[in-house]
Design an enzyme around this catalytic site. Sequence first.
Site, PDB file in Angstrom:
ATOM      1  N   ALA A 254     -23.697 -16.764  -6.385  1.00  0.00           N
ATOM      2  CA  ALA A 254     -24.165 -17.262  -7.677  1.00  0.00           C
ATOM      3  C   ALA A 254     -22.954 -17.442  -8.583  1.00  0.00           C
ATOM      4  CB  ALA A 254     -25.141 -16.262  -8.291  1.00  0.00           C
TER       5      ALA A 254
ATOM      6  N   GLY B 281     -25.493 -14.799  -3.203  1.00  0.00           N
ATOM      7  CA  GLY B 281     -26.549 -15.811  -3.167  1.00  0.00           C
ATOM      8  C   GLY B 281     -26.366 -16.805  -2.025  1.00  0.00           C
TER       9      GLY B 281
END
Length: 718
Positions: A69, A117
């Site tokens: 992320a 992520g």
Amino acid sequence: LMFQGKALSLTKHSDGIAELIFDLQGESVNKFNLLAVSELDQILTLLEQAKDIKGLLVTSAKDVFIVGADIMEFGAVFAAGPEQIIGHLANNNRNNCRLEDLPFPTVVAINGIALGGGLEFCLSCDYRIASTAASKIGLPETKLGIIPGWGGTVRLPRVAGLDTAVEWIAAGKENTAEQALTARVVDAVVEPAKLRDAALHTLNQAIAGKFDYKARREQKKGPLKLNFIESMMAFETSKAFVGGQAGRNYPAPVSAIKAMQKAADKGRDEALQAEAENFAKMAQTPVAQSLVGIFVNEQLLTKKAKSWEKKADKKIARAAVLGAGIMGGGIAYQSALKGTAIKMKDIAQAGIDLGLSEANKLLSKRVERKKMTAAEMGDVLNRIEPTLVYDGFDKVDIVVEAVVENPKVKQSVLAEAETKVSADTVLASNTSTISITYLAEALQRPENFCGMHFFNPVHMMPLVEVIRGAKTSDNAVARTVAYANAMGKKAIVVKDCPGFLVNRVLFPYLAGFAMLVRDGVDYQRIDKLMETWGWPMGPAYLLDVVGIDTAVHAEKVMADGFPDRMKRDFKSCTDVMFAAGRLGQKNSKGFYNYELDKKGKPAKVASPEALELLKPIVAATPLEISDDDIIARMMVPMATELARCLEEGIVETAAEADMALVYGTGFPPFRGGVFRWIDFIGAQTFIDMAAKFSSLSALYEPPASLKAKAANNQRFYG
Ligand code: NAD
């Protein structure tokens, strides 16, 4: 082409296979930022609606797959409150679940870094094929004080087993493709050139019904396959173990295990809910905010260091160090290790022997730990050229002076070296305290001179202060920063003053310590307390490690530099140790006694002799004082001095000041730095705390800029 976005694109090939490609425009790496999340949402809608797609291949057009992320977006999200945090997670969790539920098989080709992520996305695909070039695969979220939030704690244990999930998530470790294969996180590892074919082959097998991708999905969507007893044992044992390792200041690793435990008997959607709740809890802790703040600061540091490097007139091809002592030996080792050849000059053969044997010891350990081969060790040693004379100094790009901390000796060594080097060679001094402008007075070309202050032990401590004297040129700073970068160090450029940045604020902290001991507070209590507060070692222990003689000497330089607040009017505990010849670890006696442990390392034990020695200078009636007041009396002098440094422009930004302390002194990272700490408690609270001790010393007087911060209710960070 079915979709062309700014982060993702989707293409349909003639064989009915769709290909989703990550390629974030304008960036060197792929990040799962808000843009990527929203484009993925659109792509999933297209995939769900398409009638003639047989399978999905996911690839990256960059060297990395996905770094994770976008951490730069965390600050705003975390500050928005628990509901918004959970909402933010839900957006991409919905994406990952839709990906997992597509009506055809999915295969991801992991060609490079897949972290956080990025890996959570991969875990939502049916099959993961990695290239041998994918050297970093993992879930490092706990290192930022949070836990995986896009299904990592849900899918990893269901894919690879609970033990692997605990190990990977709690430690936040980055794994190689081979390690990921052993751990069953990926299904196969192939050479980079074969990655696409291997992934397509797997996909075709699944399409042809030879691989049961649906069974894999069921496993990921159902509860963990553990019976009650097994699960109790596994979770309780790992919580105890991980909690012990992480320590009470770092709650995220245990929180991740708790999320896995809560979700163990649940299906996917409920399990994701448990994860999100724990994530939101962690994201709001000061620890997460500090650790994310450190990440953001670190980006700033890297950016500044790179931009300095670009300004340098040339790359450092050859270096030299003067003095082969503790520091010179360390500098030579680090330079050679990272690939820059270095001459190591001393006036005594004994010095050279010591420097070389230190390098040898460090390298042998690397070989033992399989971090390098014996041949590589030979290459590194060959890059160190020991010498007693100045031969070849006209060909070096930078000379780091690391002789004894004596202004006159340094001036004469620097002046001599200047006559042996070429007109553009940069001279840099590793002095800990002496003014760079003053040392420059001995030089013909003061513009080519600056400070390059390393910390001990050089190979361990990340920080290098690059100090700009009154006449230092931009190019001298730039070359020195470039050299620090090449050595794998974090350079922070500061202005000249006694002690520069780090020692200038460390000595006020130690002055706070001396006053506490004088007033009758047991230094062992202070040490324990400051260690609990988060410091790697308490002040007495730190003084022993630094060396009592070194500390006494530096303290004098600081007192001369800032007499109004650093000059003492009492005999301190450090003076007493010095007078008694207790120099600290180096002669096995200081505030503590040192005995070699089983591994041959000096271990500290209490010293009744030291306590006895201090009696004459310690208040007869010991001060009754709370733990909080001890911490305040230690920390306020450091903080006021740091604020003064920022006010005077010794350091450019609060971020650099905080990072200098984390990298140069081991200031507790979970507190994010001194300014971050003041932000957390509030500038006014800090000022009130300082006021309580204002009669002790001018070190407890906050500078005007700090008072203004409090008056205007401002923060150092945003
Ligand atoms: P040290 O005593 O271990 O080493 C000094 C070396 O310099 C000795 O080997 C000596 O033979 C050599 N030397 C003396 N005069 C010389 C000359 N004219 N030419 C070449 N070599 C000469 O000292 P150290 O701890 O390595 O410290 C060196 C410098 O680094 C000092 O300025 C010190 O303040 C600074 N420093 C030390 C530390 C630390 O923790 N030790 C940390 C940061 C900076």
